[in-house]
Design an enzyme around this catalytic site. Structure first.
Site, short mmCIF file in Angstrom:
data_model
loop_
_atom_site.label_atom_id
_atom_site.label_comp_id
_atom_site.label_asym_id
_atom_site.label_seq_id
_atom_site.Cartn_x
_atom_site.Cartn_y
_atom_site.Cartn_z
CB ILE A 35 -1.00 0.06 1.18
CG1 ILE A 35 -0.18 -0.26 2.33
CG2 ILE A 35 -1.98 -1.09 0.96
CD1 ILE A 35 -1.12 0.02 3.88
CE1 TYR A 143 -3.81 -11.12 14.31
CE2 TYR A 143 -3.84 -12.47 16.24
CZ TYR A 143 -3.36 -12.00 14.98
OH TYR A 143 -2.30 -12.64 14.38
CE LYS A 147 -4.70 -13.40 11.74
NZ LYS A 147 -4.54 -13.26 10.38
N1 SER Z 1 2.00 -12.44 16.87
C1 SER Z 1 0.57 -12.17 16.89
C2 SER Z 1 0.24 -11.15 17.97
O1 SER Z 1 0.82 -11.14 18.93
C3 SER Z 1 -0.22 -13.57 17.19
O2 SER Z 1 -0.48 -14.20 16.08
O3 SER Z 1 -0.64 -10.74 17.78
#
Ligand code: SER
Length: 318
Positions: A35, A143, A147
């Site tokens: 980007i 997060y 996922k």
């Molecule tokens: N390394 C990532 C994090 O700490 C985990 O997949 O967000």
């Protein structure tokens, strides 16, 4: 011959994966997608083709895929866990709306797709020791939610449209090249920078908090080997548990001190990072990856620590 697009080629994983893919498949066959706010550095831009490929712009992705006759996409655009908690809407836009764009382009152009999942796809109700391949996934972070959705949507496109989607659940990735930004496992990278600079390390994760980790060379190999794996052997697709080691802050601190006896660390626990870390597995069972595509890590805590300290000291001129 494969023509590969790496989306997020200037990020923590992408910057090294792009170079590793170019070594394996030839520089002209690997397009560094980026980007405009994170353009590639000279070595990445000069070594092969690059193109603006914003995951949130499906039309732009389609144009790049057509122009370069792309057949494989590594989709590495994402916000890490801590920064995603601060910007949940953006995390969803990049992680899920972006994934939708990637999968649609892949469906229309016959591309294989790798979109990593994470130990963050697990939550407090997941068994924490030797977390199985197939188990409860009820994460409490955006997060993690994104996922799990990534895994489900990727499997959906495989079953419904035959798109060749594959992925691993990465543990914390440790590297001396591009630092991570805003992750829960970042401490395990930051500690090496402090040691190599001769500084005291202030650890945001509490003593005794174990998480899975992996040295970046193993992480790159995991992604590339899975994408080369014989599909007839794959019972799972999105996504495979992979791990190389599991440690708590005191373990890595002790390992660094074996080589640098003057190194010191103190704890100042960050409540958000600590809560996220406690909700994640202590150790993963990666036997499905071992059985279905021959996954084997090469680095453990001692060999990674030796290499990290050597390489980082060189880089920082220490
Ligand atoms: N390394 C990532 C994090 O700490 C985990 O997949 O967000």
């Amino acid at each position: 011959m494969k023509n590969i697009l790496v989306i997020g080629s200037t990020g923590q994983i992408g910057s090294e994966l792009t170079a590793a893919l170019r070594d394996q498949y030839g520089s002209q066959h690997v397009v560094a997608g980026y980007i405009p706010s994170a353009p590639p550095r000279d070595e990445l831009r000069e070594a092969g083709p690059s193109a603006v490929a914003d995951v949130t712009d499906g039309g732009q992705l389609a144009a790049v895929v057509k122009e370069y006759k792309i057949d494989t996409i590594y989709n590495l655009a994402a916000l890490l866990s801590v920064v995603a908690e601060q910007k949940p809407k953006l995390a969803w836009k990049i992680g899920i709306d972006g994934l939708w764009n990637v999968l649609e382009v892949a469906r229309e152009n016959g591309c294989a797709v790798f979109t990593p999942s994470s130990i963050g796809s697990f939550g407090p109700s997941t068994p924490h020791e030797l977390t199985p391949q197939d188990t409860v996934q009820r994460p409490l972070t955006i997060y993690g939610v994104s996922k799990v959705t990534t895994e489900l949507l990727s499997d959906y496109y495989f079953h419904k449209y035959g798109v060749d989607t594959r992925a691993v659940r990465f543990p914390g990735l440790i590297s001396y090249v591009t630092p991570p930004g805003g992750g829960t496992t970042d401490y395990a990278v930051d500690i090496f920078y402090a040691a190599a600079r001769g500084e005291k390390f202030v650890c945001p994760i509490a003593e005794g908090t174990r998480m899975d980790m992996m040295y970046m060379p193993d992480g790159l190999r995991a992604a590339m080997e899975l994408m080369e794996a014989d599909p007839s052997r794959l019972k799972h697709r999105n996504a495979f548990n992979v791990t190389a080691m599991s440690f708590a802050p005191e373990n890595i601190y002790r390992e660094i001190r074996r080589r640098m006896p003057d190194f010191t660390m103190e704890y100042q626990v960050d409540p958000l990072k600590q809560a996220i870390a406690e909700s994640w597995p202590d150790s993963l069972d990666d036997s499905a990856a071992r059985e279905e595509w021959g996954w084997r890590p090469q680095y453990g805590l001692a060999s990674m620590t030796r290499d990290m300290l050597e390489k980082l000291s060189e880089r920082l001129g220490a």
